[in-house]
Scaffold this active site. Structure first.
Site, mmCIF file in Angstrom:
data_model
loop_
_atom_site.group_PDB
_atom_site.id
_atom_site.type_symbol
_atom_site.label_atom_id
_atom_site.label_comp_id
_atom_site.label_asym_id
_atom_site.label_seq_id
_atom_site.Cartn_x
_atom_site.Cartn_y
_atom_site.Cartn_z
ATOM 1 N N ARG A 15 43.803 37.009 44.280
ATOM 2 C CA ARG A 15 43.829 38.428 44.661
ATOM 3 C C ARG A 15 42.447 39.056 44.441
ATOM 4 N NH1 ARG A 15 42.597 43.316 42.793
ATOM 5 N NH2 ARG A 15 43.404 42.765 40.739
ATOM 6 N N ASP A 16 42.064 39.211 43.181
ATOM 7 C CA ASP A 16 40.812 39.906 42.875
ATOM 8 C C ASP A 16 39.607 39.141 43.406
ATOM 9 O OD1 ASP A 16 39.369 41.955 41.833
ATOM 10 O OD2 ASP A 16 39.839 41.571 39.739
ATOM 11 N N HIS A 207 41.389 42.699 31.287
ATOM 12 C CA HIS A 207 40.840 42.198 32.551
ATOM 13 C C HIS A 207 39.356 42.566 32.576
ATOM 14 C CE1 HIS A 207 41.386 41.877 37.134
ATOM 15 N NE2 HIS A 207 40.221 42.461 37.043
ATOM 16 N N HIS A 209 35.408 42.084 34.074
ATOM 17 C CA HIS A 209 34.408 41.589 35.027
ATOM 18 C C HIS A 209 33.124 41.337 34.245
ATOM 19 C CE1 HIS A 209 36.344 42.206 39.061
ATOM 20 N NE2 HIS A 209 37.247 42.656 38.222
ATOM 21 N N CYS A 240 33.943 44.497 43.051
ATOM 22 C CA CYS A 240 34.617 45.781 43.120
ATOM 23 C C CYS A 240 33.843 46.636 44.101
ATOM 24 C CB CYS A 240 34.677 46.444 41.743
ATOM 25 S SG CYS A 240 35.451 48.066 41.797
ATOM 26 N N ASN A 249 35.082 38.488 38.233
ATOM 27 C CA ASN A 249 35.840 38.370 36.993
ATOM 28 C C ASN A 249 35.198 37.282 36.141
ATOM 29 O OD1 ASN A 249 38.722 39.781 37.535
ATOM 30 N ND2 ASN A 249 37.913 38.905 39.423
HETATM 31 ZN ZN ZN Z 1 39.200 43.115 38.789
#
Ligand code: ZN
Length: 303
Positions: A15-16, A207, A209, A240, A249
């Site tokens: 996803r990310d 979470h 980065h 992002c 990440n």
């Molecule tokens: Zn993220």
């Protein structure tokens, strides 16, 4: 040093990671990767998101991916959802766990939807009810609680207001997401201690980065504070769109490697993970942001 005996790692690369890639993987490539992650031992995987496919074309086939993958016993497959339409799509395709998200920045929320973050979360009530009624689990994420490009540091009272709003709509699992990559270990330690003390019934996720190289130190600080749930992404993929110079990440293989070396169980087969990550980066056609991809395991150096 106070360290846990085991941690749970959620792989968010599908996803990310992929949502920021110019190359869009097809659903069979995603399925193969997801099955590989399950085989490598991941028990929590963020498979995709239910966003407007025009805005995030990389995630347009999340529904199809959920249908194809089916249910794996003991594996939580979650997806990010933005609105009611997203909840309906999750229900329709058999997704059992969704994650809502709000930015901790008051300015960002007011500028975009003319609501404070707490009001935004209170507005999730209908979506949460719909999901729960259909047997889905719901978690919440707070983006940039450690600082945002719009207003710098976020007062902890503002973050607590969002946590309370999530609790108010029935959500007890919350992720603190440093999408801006500005959190420092001391800040993480202090926030994790204070949040757990004030809201002991919340299940916390962190979470990070790795935009400024502090993500690994932040994970260590969070573990010292008693947190054991972390999001990571294969090859350090991710970014992002709102944050200048945003990096991915923290890489899954780097985190699993550190845990292995310190005797903290993850249940993940590092060699399989390294191979999956290498294959993904080859598919995407660029290098990742992972020390272990470059240098290999410490164990391999000692041979
Ligand atoms: Zn993220």
């Amino acid at each position: 040093m106070k360290l846990p005996s085991k941690v749970v790692i959620c792989e968010v690369g599908l996803r990310d990671g992929l949502q920021n890639e110019p190359k869009i993987l097809n659903v069979s490539e995603k399925l193969k990767l997801a099955e590989g992650l399950i085989e490598a031992g991941f028990k929590v995987i963020e498979l995709g998101s239910f966003m407007n496919p025009k805005a995030v074309p990389q995630m347009a086939d999340t529904d199809e991916l959920f249908r194809l993958i089916g249910n794996f016993e003991g594996v939580e497959l979650r997806a990010l959802v933005a609105n009611k339409k997203g909840v309906e799509r999750a229900i329709d395709c058999g997704c059992k766990k969704i994650k809502l998200n709000v930015s901790a920045s008051k300015q960002h929320n007011l500028a975009n939807i003319n609501k404070t973050p707490g009001e935004t979360v209170a507005g999730f009530a209908e979506n949460v009810d719909l999901a729960l009624k259909n047997g889905l689990e719901v978690s919440g994420s707070i983006s940039m609680p450690f600082g945002s490009p719009w207003e710098g540091l976020i007062p902890i009272d503002d973050v607590e207001e969002i946590v309370e709003a999530y609790i108010g709509v029935g959500i007890k699992e919350i992720s603190l997401s440093d999408a801006a990559g500005v959190a420092t270990p001391k800040q993480v330690y202090d926030m994790c201690c204070s949040m757990q003390k004030k809201y002991p019934h919340v299940k916390w996720w962190l979470h990070f980065h790795n935009t400024r190289g502090m993500a690994m130190a932040n994970i260590l600080a969070a573990m010292e504070a008693g947190i054991t749930n972390f999001d990571t992404a294969l090859g350090g993929t991710g970014g992002c769109p709102f944050v200048p110079g945003a990096a991915g990440n923290i890489s899954s293989e780097d985190v699993v490697h550190m845990m292995d070396e310190m005797g903290i169980a993850t249940g993940i087969d590092l060699l399989k993970l390294i191979e999956l990550s290498r294959n993904l980066l080859a598919l995407l056609g660029h290098a990742g942001d992972s020390y272990i991809q470059k240098a290999g395991r410490s164990k391999d150096l000692y041979k």
